[in-house]
Design an enzyme around this catalytic site. Sequence first.
Site, mmCIF file in Angstrom:
data_model
loop_
_atom_site.group_PDB
_atom_site.id
_atom_site.type_symbol
_atom_site.label_atom_id
_atom_site.label_comp_id
_atom_site.label_asym_id
_atom_site.label_seq_id
_atom_site.Cartn_x
_atom_site.Cartn_y
_atom_site.Cartn_z
ATOM 1 N N ASN A 52 -0.315 13.021 6.069
ATOM 2 C CA ASN A 52 -1.609 12.750 5.447
ATOM 3 C C ASN A 52 -2.507 11.925 6.374
ATOM 4 O O ASN A 52 -2.212 10.777 6.682
ATOM 5 C CB ASN A 52 -1.315 12.007 4.127
ATOM 6 C CG ASN A 52 -2.562 11.675 3.361
ATOM 7 O OD1 ASN A 52 -3.599 11.347 3.933
ATOM 8 N ND2 ASN A 52 -2.455 11.755 2.051
ATOM 9 N N ASP A 104 -7.214 7.756 -9.314
ATOM 10 C CA ASP A 104 -8.246 6.719 -9.171
ATOM 11 C C ASP A 104 -9.344 6.792 -10.246
ATOM 12 O O ASP A 104 -9.777 5.748 -10.737
ATOM 13 C CB ASP A 104 -8.892 6.780 -7.778
ATOM 14 C CG ASP A 104 -8.032 6.114 -6.710
ATOM 15 O OD1 ASP A 104 -7.297 5.164 -7.048
ATOM 16 O OD2 ASP A 104 -8.094 6.539 -5.543
ATOM 17 N N ARG A 138 -1.149 0.012 -1.537
ATOM 18 C CA ARG A 138 -0.721 0.459 -0.208
ATOM 19 C C ARG A 138 -1.152 -0.530 0.867
ATOM 20 O O ARG A 138 -0.374 -0.891 1.740
ATOM 21 C CB ARG A 138 -1.276 1.860 0.084
ATOM 22 C CG ARG A 138 -0.627 2.530 1.288
ATOM 23 C CD ARG A 138 -0.960 4.009 1.396
ATOM 24 N NE ARG A 138 -0.532 4.740 0.219
ATOM 25 C CZ ARG A 138 -1.356 5.202 -0.720
ATOM 26 N NH1 ARG A 138 -2.651 5.044 -0.625
ATOM 27 N NH2 ARG A 138 -0.878 5.838 -1.769
ATOM 28 N N ASP A 196 6.137 5.379 -0.301
ATOM 29 C CA ASP A 196 6.182 6.152 -1.534
ATOM 30 C C ASP A 196 5.384 5.364 -2.560
ATOM 31 O O ASP A 196 5.453 4.140 -2.597
ATOM 32 C CB ASP A 196 7.616 6.367 -2.010
ATOM 33 C CG ASP A 196 7.677 7.491 -3.029
ATOM 34 O OD1 ASP A 196 7.101 8.567 -2.767
ATOM 35 O OD2 ASP A 196 8.279 7.312 -4.105
ATOM 36 N N SER A 197 4.601 6.079 -3.346
ATOM 37 C CA SER A 197 3.730 5.377 -4.277
ATOM 38 C C SER A 197 3.547 6.177 -5.548
ATOM 39 O O SER A 197 3.920 7.353 -5.614
ATOM 40 C CB SER A 197 2.370 5.124 -3.615
ATOM 41 O OG SER A 197 1.791 6.355 -3.230
ATOM 42 N N LYS A 205 -11.131 -0.836 -1.328
ATOM 43 C CA LYS A 205 -9.873 -0.355 -1.898
ATOM 44 C C LYS A 205 -8.688 -0.721 -0.988
ATOM 45 O O LYS A 205 -7.667 -1.201 -1.468
ATOM 46 C CB LYS A 205 -9.920 1.156 -2.147
ATOM 47 C CG LYS A 205 -8.670 1.616 -2.884
ATOM 48 C CD LYS A 205 -8.613 3.071 -3.211
ATOM 49 C CE LYS A 205 -7.184 3.403 -3.651
ATOM 50 N NZ LYS A 205 -6.890 4.825 -3.609
HETATM 51 P P1 IMP Z 1 3.170 9.998 -2.418
HETATM 52 O O1 IMP Z 1 2.227 10.479 -1.375
HETATM 53 O O2 IMP Z 1 4.451 10.752 -2.523
HETATM 54 O O3 IMP Z 1 3.395 8.522 -2.333
HETATM 55 O O4 IMP Z 1 2.448 10.353 -3.799
HETATM 56 C C1 IMP Z 1 2.004 9.404 -4.651
HETATM 57 C C2 IMP Z 1 1.179 9.993 -5.784
HETATM 58 O O5 IMP Z 1 0.849 8.891 -6.629
HETATM 59 C C3 IMP Z 1 -0.146 10.576 -5.346
HETATM 60 O O6 IMP Z 1 -0.074 11.940 -5.148
HETATM 61 C C4 IMP Z 1 -1.055 10.216 -6.522
HETATM 62 O O7 IMP Z 1 -0.852 11.107 -7.567
HETATM 63 C C5 IMP Z 1 -0.501 8.881 -6.968
HETATM 64 N N1 IMP Z 1 -1.156 7.775 -6.234
HETATM 65 C C6 IMP Z 1 -0.573 6.933 -5.331
HETATM 66 N N2 IMP Z 1 -1.473 6.048 -4.849
HETATM 67 C C7 IMP Z 1 -2.636 6.345 -5.449
HETATM 68 C C8 IMP Z 1 -3.953 5.791 -5.331
HETATM 69 O O8 IMP Z 1 -4.253 4.860 -4.565
HETATM 70 N N3 IMP Z 1 -4.896 6.384 -6.101
HETATM 71 C C9 IMP Z 1 -4.649 7.415 -6.935
HETATM 72 N N4 IMP Z 1 -3.455 7.977 -7.070
HETATM 73 C C10 IMP Z 1 -2.442 7.440 -6.332
#
Ligand code: IMP
Length: 205
Positions: free
Chosen positions: A12, A163, A189, A77-78, A183
């Site tokens: 990404n 968001d 993050r 991971d988020s 942000k």
């Molecule tokens: P990752 O890239 O596997 O960590 O996916 C995390 C998912 O969590 C993302 O695809 C979003 O759906 C959600 N997400 C994580 N961080 C954010 C943020 O800052 N804003 C909005 N959605 C988020």
Amino acid sequence: MKIDKIVFATGNEGKMREIRMIMEDLGPELLSMKQAGVDVDIVEDGETFEENAMIKASAIAQALREDGVQAVVLADDSGLEVDYLNKEPGVYSARYMGEDTSYTVKNANLIQRLEGVPDEERTARFVCVIAAVFPDGRKFATRAAIEGRIGYEERGQNGFGYDPIFYLPEYGKYSAELDPEEKNRISHRGKALEEMKKVLRQESL
Ligand code: IMP
């Protein structure tokens, strides 16, 4: 041990820009997976953010070791935890209602599941874990969160994912109404990356 490269396990570009902004004064060269020439299929089957971040970082570290590259690997991971929904979608945030389902649909669904729920029970948070794997096998993880509430409609044009429905009472704004610098400064993050920067400094990077 002197490390001259950090590889961030993401495809990404947005995340890469963010990590560059935060980590650039650290010293080592910062590379995306693509720039480091690694392309590994990773199954994120962990049950926690920590497990998934570590699965990603370890897989890339293994691939780099096989290529003889000495680098620290970082991965994140988020996701979004909604308290009223027992912390759903959590680690399944990206896969919620299917990976290809638009966020307009996902967001509308979450709002609908919270119909009639009062403000004080709409609490939620974005969580982010950053994992690090060193070439000698040492592992670290940092975690940060940003607290908010699920709103009643989508608002704002910035950001991505959830968001537009994530309201930040402290700022009187939805997350999608923040400009990117703001942000980064307050986000899960951004904060987890800052914590990881401290760990890397302590580990003499
Ligand atoms: P990752 O890239 O596997 O960590 O996916 C995390 C998912 O969590 C993302 O695809 C979003 O759906 C959600 N997400 C994580 N961080 C954010 C943020 O800052 N804003 C909005 N959605 C988020």
